[in-house]
Design a protein around this motif. Structure first.
Motif, PDB file in Angstrom:
ATOM      1  N   SER A 156     -17.759  -5.931 -26.416  1.00  0.00           N
ATOM      2  CA  SER A 156     -17.039  -4.654 -26.459  1.00  0.00           C
ATOM      3  C   SER A 156     -15.579  -4.872 -26.858  1.00  0.00           C
ATOM      4  O   SER A 156     -14.969  -3.989 -27.463  1.00  0.00           O
ATOM      5  CB  SER A 156     -17.161  -3.890 -25.137  1.00  0.00           C
ATOM      6  N   ALA A 157     -15.022  -6.057 -26.555  1.00  0.00           N
ATOM      7  CA  ALA A 157     -13.621  -6.290 -26.921  1.00  0.00           C
ATOM      8  C   ALA A 157     -13.430  -6.239 -28.444  1.00  0.00           C
ATOM      9  O   ALA A 157     -12.674  -5.399 -28.944  1.00  0.00           O
ATOM     10  CB  ALA A 157     -13.128  -7.595 -26.328  1.00  0.00           C
ATOM     11  N   PRO A 158     -14.147  -7.079 -29.203  1.00  0.00           N
ATOM     12  CA  PRO A 158     -13.965  -6.982 -30.660  1.00  0.00           C
ATOM     13  C   PRO A 158     -14.391  -5.639 -31.244  1.00  0.00           C
ATOM     14  O   PRO A 158     -13.817  -5.179 -32.232  1.00  0.00           O
ATOM     15  CB  PRO A 158     -14.829  -8.112 -31.222  1.00  0.00           C
ATOM     16  N   LEU A 159     -15.391  -5.010 -30.602  1.00  0.00           N
ATOM     17  CA  LEU A 159     -15.788  -3.682 -31.082  1.00  0.00           C
ATOM     18  C   LEU A 159     -14.618  -2.699 -30.922  1.00  0.00           C
ATOM     19  O   LEU A 159     -14.376  -1.864 -31.804  1.00  0.00           O
ATOM     20  CB  LEU A 159     -17.016  -3.191 -30.308  1.00  0.00           C
ATOM     21  N   ALA A 160     -13.894  -2.828 -29.838  1.00  0.00           N
ATOM     22  CA  ALA A 160     -12.722  -1.958 -29.632  1.00  0.00           C
ATOM     23  C   ALA A 160     -11.676  -2.201 -30.723  1.00  0.00           C
ATOM     24  O   ALA A 160     -11.094  -1.252 -31.267  1.00  0.00           O
ATOM     25  CB  ALA A 160     -12.108  -2.207 -28.255  1.00  0.00           C
ATOM     26  N   TYR A 161     -11.447  -3.482 -31.055  1.00  0.00           N
ATOM     27  CA  TYR A 161     -10.441  -3.783 -32.091  1.00  0.00           C
ATOM     28  C   TYR A 161     -10.878  -3.162 -33.433  1.00  0.00           C
ATOM     29  O   TYR A 161     -10.080  -2.541 -34.134  1.00  0.00           O
ATOM     30  CB  TYR A 161     -10.254  -5.297 -32.301  1.00  0.00           C
ATOM     31  N   ALA A 162     -12.164  -3.349 -33.758  1.00  0.00           N
ATOM     32  CA  ALA A 162     -12.660  -2.858 -35.052  1.00  0.00           C
ATOM     33  C   ALA A 162     -12.651  -1.328 -35.089  1.00  0.00           C
ATOM     34  O   ALA A 162     -12.301  -0.720 -36.104  1.00  0.00           O
ATOM     35  CB  ALA A 162     -14.071  -3.390 -35.293  1.00  0.00           C
ATOM     36  N   THR A 163     -13.027  -0.720 -33.969  1.00  0.00           N
ATOM     37  CA  THR A 163     -13.071   0.744 -33.931  1.00  0.00           C
ATOM     38  C   THR A 163     -11.672   1.325 -34.121  1.00  0.00           C
ATOM     39  O   THR A 163     -11.484   2.309 -34.835  1.00  0.00           O
ATOM     40  CB  THR A 163     -13.681   1.211 -32.588  1.00  0.00           C
TER      41      THR A 163
END
Ligand SMILES: Cc1cc2nc3c(=O)[nH]c(=O)nc-3n(C[C@H](O)[C@H](O)[C@H](O)COP(=O)(O)OP(=O)(O)OC[C@H]3O[C@@H](n4cnc5c(N)ncnc54)[C@H](O)[C@@H]3O)c2cc1C
Length: 464
Positions: A156-163
């Motif tokens: 979820s951390a990298p997904l947050a950055y990408a989002t």
């Protein structure tokens, strides 16, 4: 031109945790960014299979770029996590000594931790170790306690950055592997599986393919990737009660060694191995190594002899022929590289992004301006110690009973701003099919819910 005509300010190659953090950092600066990913989704390389520890850098090489990036990355994660709803499991870590020679090394490790600014690290006596972790094997001798080492959700951390990068205008192209490239003196012309693209600069975040991408772009590579496999065994959730603290071995020059740790999802994890291999694509799991990991876990925590195994997996570290990160640039060609981010990239990604952005901005300019407002989309919580969706009303039924994944969570993931491209992406966003039955009971339902919504359709027979 741009913001957002052709050419872009930067094309980032690779949507692992480093590429996602890089896209966010440049987008926050107002840059027009394209992200190219050869797989159908983000996190399809090393970033899909790690130990999920947010490290303090206590044992990193002093004065290194790696230490700088880990500590900047750690601090930024802690600063932004509230807004994104990113979880932390505050476990602390213990480097445990199991014999006299390991015990002799603990003061030296403490000195290094203090030198690296990890001021709260301290030595624990055998009695203190056992009072903190009564299930440890009795032959433990002492430990170095590093209180601020914690567990996070690695996806979820990298997904947050990408989002957030996407909300700021970054364009993500999946199934878009780089095939060839040409620099005309001012502009890069990239030929990808998804068509032609142009940019004034390129940032190589291609992980295990980093050296080959550099070779393709510049005609030669400054480094050589030497894939290093790490296998893991995931114990059932019942096993997690035996250990609260991350248990680290005294490290060697080559590896941090086998770790025993809880996961944010409520399991207990043992691994990784450190195995050199030529193959860059297939991190296979192998029975002798998995058995060795289980035996190691039982040696350290004897009660694990009774524990059930939920899953096994392996990841490939993008290690290189040297230990340090391969971060460098060729400004006259608009080329930047964040390569060889072998074993601390989850922690360091936000720091690497800042470091590379500082290099980038010495010779590149952004075509847009810094956004007046920073969009923040909180992510659904998947951490076991916090309230999950199934515990709240209106969740549309449970789809995956092992991991208690709801219909509402599946639908939200498929309808999210950066939806999964394949079943692996759906699993990482929701935890569906990641529990004891590994999808045996829910694959058909998941196939029906995701029909027409994944670029690579879920075929239950193939996924089993
Ligand atoms: C076993 C193991 C345990 C670990 N434990 C931890 C830990 O506890 N804490 C921690 O901080 N770190 C940990 N790490 C390290 C961390 O996972 C890595 O440092 C990090 O994932 C590297 O990210 P990356 O973005 O550089 O590479 P990757 O995640 O591999 O991303 C590179 C991306 O580039 C894409 N790509 C490749 N070629 C092309 C092309 N031609 N065109 C377009 N795209 C391309 C790939 O598909 C991939 O998605 C661990 C790693 C492993 C393997």
């Amino acid at each position: 031109m741009t913001a957002f005509g052709d050419p872009a300010d930067a094309i980032i190659i690779g949507a692992g945790v480093v590429g996602c953090a890089m896209a966010r950092r440049l987008a926050l600066e107002g840059a027009a960014v394209i992200v190219l990913e050869r797989a159908p989704d983000i996190l399809s390389g090393a970033s899909k299979a790690n130990s999920a520890i947010l490290h303090t850098g206590f044992d990193a090489p002093p004065d290194s770029v790696e230490l700088e990036c880990m500590q900047a990355g750690y601090d930024e994660y802690m600063e932004i996590r509230g807004g994104f709803n990113l979880p932390v499991l505050e476990t602390g870590a213990m480097v445990a000594a199991w014999d006299g020679s390991e015990e002799e090394r603990l003061p030296e490790l403490l000195d290094q931790a203090l030198l690296n600014g990890v001021a709260d690290a301290r030595l624990l006596s055998r009695a203190e170790v056992l009072s903190r972790e009564p299930a440890l094997a009795a032959h433990v001798r002492a430990a170095l306690l590093v209180p601020r080492e914690v567990i996070i959700d690695p996806w979820s951390a990298p997904l947050a950055y990408a989002t957030q990068a996407k909300a700021l205008g970054a364009r993500f192209h999946f199934n878009a592997g780089l095939q060839s490239a040409d620099f005309d003196g001012g502009i890069w012309h990239l030929n990808t599986q998804a068509g032609a693209m142009t940019a004034r600069s390129v940032i190589n975040c291609a992980g295990i393919q980093g050296d080959r991408i550099e070779q393709m772009l510049l005609g030669e590579a400054q480094f050589e990737i030497r894939p290093r496999k790490g296998q893991f065994v995931v114990f059932d959730k019942a096993a997690a009660r035996h250990l609260r603290t991350i248990l680290l071995p005294v490290p060697t020059a080559r590896t941090k060694g086998v770790v025993l740790t809880r996961t944010i999802f409520g399991n207990l994890l043992v691994g990784p191995t450190a195995e050199e291999q030529e193959d860059r694509e297939r991190p296979d799991v192998t029975r002798p190594e998995l058995e060795m990991l289980i035996a190691k876990a039982v040696e350290l925590v004897p009660a694990l002899a009774e524990a059930q195994v939920t899953a096994v997996y392996a990841g490939l570290r993008p290690a290189s022929e040297e230990k340090h990160y391969r971060v460098h640039s060729l400004p006259e060609k608009g080329y930047y590289c964040a390569g060889g981010i072998r074993s601390t990239g989850l922690t360091a990604a936000l720091g690497i992004a800042r470091h590379v952005q500082a290099l980038w901005s010495q010779s590149q300019t952004v075509s847009g301006s810094r956004p007046a407002e920073t969009p923040i989309d909180p992510l659904p919580n998947l951490a076991e110690h916090l309230t999950r969706d199934w515990q709240m009303p209106g969740h549309d039924g449970i789809v995956c009973h092992c991991e208690m994944v709801t219909g509402r969570e599946i639908d939200a993931a498929l309808a999210s701003p950066l939806p999964p491209g394949d079943f692996g992406g759906l699993r990482r966003r929701t935890r569906c099919a990641m529990g004891r039955c590994q999808g045996f009971n829910c694959l058909a339902r998941l196939a029906s819910l995701s029909e027409g919504r994944l670029s690579v359709p879920l075929v239950p027979e193939a996924a089993r």
